[in-house]
Structure formats: C-alpha cells, structure tokens
Write an enzyme that holds these catalytic residues in place. Sequence first.
Site: not given
Length: 359
Positions: A25, A174, A177, A179, A234
């Site tokens: 990102t 994805h 992580n 999400y 996260n």
Amino acid sequence: MSILYSKYALGPLTLQNHLAMAPMTRNRATDNIPNVLMAEYYAQRATAGLIITEGTSPSPNGLGYPRIPGISSPAQVEGWRRIADAVHAGGAKMFVQLMHCGRIAHPLNLPAGARMLAPSAVAAAGEMYTDAEGLKPHPVPQAMTAAEIRSTIAEYAQAAKNAVTAGLDGIELHSANGYLLEQFIRPNTNQRTDSYGGPIENRARFVLEVAEAVMDAIGKDKVGIRLSPFGVFNDMPLYDTMEADYTYLAQQLNARGLVYIHLVDHSPMGAPPVPDAIKATFRKLFKRTLILSGGYDAERAESDLAAGRCDLIAVGRPFLANPDLVDRWRTSAAVNAPDMSTFYTPGPKGYTDYPALKK
Ligand SMILES: Cc1cc2nc3c(=O)[nH]c(=O)nc-3n(C[C@H](O)[C@H](O)[C@H](O)COP(=O)(O)O)c2cc1C
C-alpha cells in the site's frame, strides 16, 4: 545455476524469473483512482517476474485508508488498464491484490455512502490515520447482514472481472493482516452465531465462498490468495486452534485449486515468529504454487527455492527502494535503503525517485 533468475510457469503464465514484488500500500491514488504516477512506479519495477499490486478495494465499503485505489468504478478500471499496459511492456505479469479493509477503516476515509462492514461489531484496538483529522480511534463496524454477505461476495466477483477487463493477469485475495477476509477467519473478530461463525468450518465459509465466486468469474488460474497464519497485525491475537484452523484452510483451498497461496511472515518487521511447521504444512497440503515472503535477500531466496520450501519468493521493502532490484541482486550490487517516512505520503518523493544503477 540460479533458480531465482530462471523462468517459472505460474499456471499458464510464464514469469521471467522467480521473484514477485510483494503487495505494498503506497497511498498515492488520489480519490481512490489509479493514476499516471502509479503507472510510472510499477513500470520501473517491471523486471520482477510477478508484480502483486498494493491492496485495492473491490467495493467502496472496503476503502478504509486514505488514497488507496479501488477497482469497482469505470475510472478505476481505466486507471488499472494504463498500469497493466506499462508493466506488461516491461515484461512482468501483474495480479491486483483485492483488499477489503472491513473494520480497519474510518468513515472519514470512506467515499460518500460507503459503510464500515465487518463480521461482527467489534472495534480494533488502536487508531486509524485520516487525511481530514489525523489519528482517530477505530470505530465499531457494523455486523454484516446475510444480504450484505451476499452483496460483498458479488462485489469481489465483479472486481475480479474488472481486473481481467483492465488487462491484469489475475487477482490475489487479501486474506491476511487483519482485513475483512481474515476478520471472518479469526474468532476475536468473528462472533457470529449464523453459518459464518463458530467452528472453523463456518469461519472459513466467507473466504471460501469469495474464492469460489472469483474463480467462477475469471477461472482458477487467475486467482491466488494471501494468508497470514500466526499473524497478529491489526489487533488479531494468537489463539489456541490457530494451527488447526490454517491446516483446514490449506486443505480447503487445495481442493478448490486456485493458482497460488502466498504466506506472510512479518517477523523481520518485529512481529512474532511464524513457525516453519505451518509453512511446511502449506507446502505439503497445497499442490499448486506456494509463495513465501518476509525479510528475503537474494541468498536466502535462492536457498529456500533450492530446498523446495516454496516456488516463488515475494519481496517487499527491497523492491520499494530499488526499481532495478532484480539486476542489483543478480550482480550483487549495493541496494538503496527504504525511507519509511515516505511509505504512505502523497506524491513522487520516496516513490518514483529511488535511483536505478547507471548502465
Ligand atoms: C509500505 C508497505 C505497505 C504494505 N502494504 C501491504 C498491502 O497492501 N498488502 C499486503 O498484503 N501486505 C502489505 N505489506 C506487507 C508486504 O507485502 C510484506 O509482507 C512485508 O513488507 C515483508 O516483506 P519484506 O521484508 O520483503 O519487506 C506492506 C508492507 C510495506 C512495507
């Protein structure tokens, strides 16, 4: 003979080497639209075998961070088409990483009308950066209804079709992580009592249904997935059945036959270690391409390929800082160091201005 710099067959695609650029990102997509500056950045790195793009949202609801791209509107698809053309001209293949941020978001970052959706109404610990007001506490997301689960799956399928329309070679889901997809897998974020929550067979249902939908839309050879077993980023804490849960995922993904699994290892960035045993489990259970990533240099990449631990190596920060990383590694040249202060800032500084070696 080096394996790293030799060609590799990823399904029907021929990659010019065994090096993938890891998804990163970079927050240069003003108004969430891929632009000419991004095309320049990716084209500079087109000596990779495979470029996996930065996280790109399949839905307006998934645009949790400022200035990340989407792939749902016509302008976004057009932007990706320019980038795909520029990268193909340099010889790399390109998969777009479909990242729906779920609860890792803030209403100040979302476009008008979009909503923060997640499996359950559980806020992440910590804060989210917004362009408008700086750091803000993570808000509580809305638990998805059954209808929202169906419409979100449909958004993924449409985004996959959009990727093919744009000329991209495939998509990476994805599911790492912290999400949306991982929020369904992990018990701390998935507290649902319907068929999408509870035992792993239920917590894996959403990600497997998304995988099936995108495979139906564009074909299994164009679909990979990224997972982060033992990842804690996260606010995703470790828990007792982690290994068994990810073993189940490896089996289920193998049965569906998508083209690759890409494992995250953020221990070189200070995260807890990812056990070698879980990587070996994926290697054993998943019969198509396995990509490993995290803290690789040329020597370790070559040695893991030679040992058969994986088929491709994905590299993040070294590619960020070295547009000509492949040449530098091949010739054992010095490498530029990444500048963390410009990882996520707008504009060309720390993005397209890392120098290449003089030829
Ligand atoms: C600036 C930056 C942005 C990143 N963004 C993403 C992302 O969008 N999606 C993702 O799956 N991983 C992302 N990552 C993680 C990288 O893909 C990779 O796993 C990590 O950098 C470790 O690999 P490395 O040691 O080769 O850098 C990001 C990493 C960095 C440094």
